[in-house]
Design a protein around this motif. Structure first.
Motif: not given
Length: 72
Positions: A56-61
């Motif tokens: 999720d964090r990588m997708t947001q970035t």
């Protein structure tokens, strides 16, 4: 940092844990001493992060808008 290095932090803690526990015994800190306690806490927090959190964090970035003023 914890998000990206989550599994590495946990695996390193598991590898050094017996040595840390023995060192605590030698120092008279048995039962949860202070030697390496910050790293132990970091590993505990990293282990509690669900694997989806990293994705999720990588997708947001990746979805962050680019800054047009940087393109000149």
């Amino acid at each position: 940092m914890v998000t990206v290095l989550r599994t590495r932090i946990v695996s390193v803690w598991e590898a050094v844990r017996p040595f840390v526990e023995r060192e605590r015994e030698l120092r008279g800190e048995a039962g949860g001493g202070s030697y390496m306690s910050i790293f132990e806490e970091l590993a505990r927090l990293a282990a509690e992060l669900p694997p989806e959190h990293v994705f999720d964090r990588m997708t947001q970035t990746r979805r962050r808008p680019t800054r047009s003023w940087l393109r000149g």
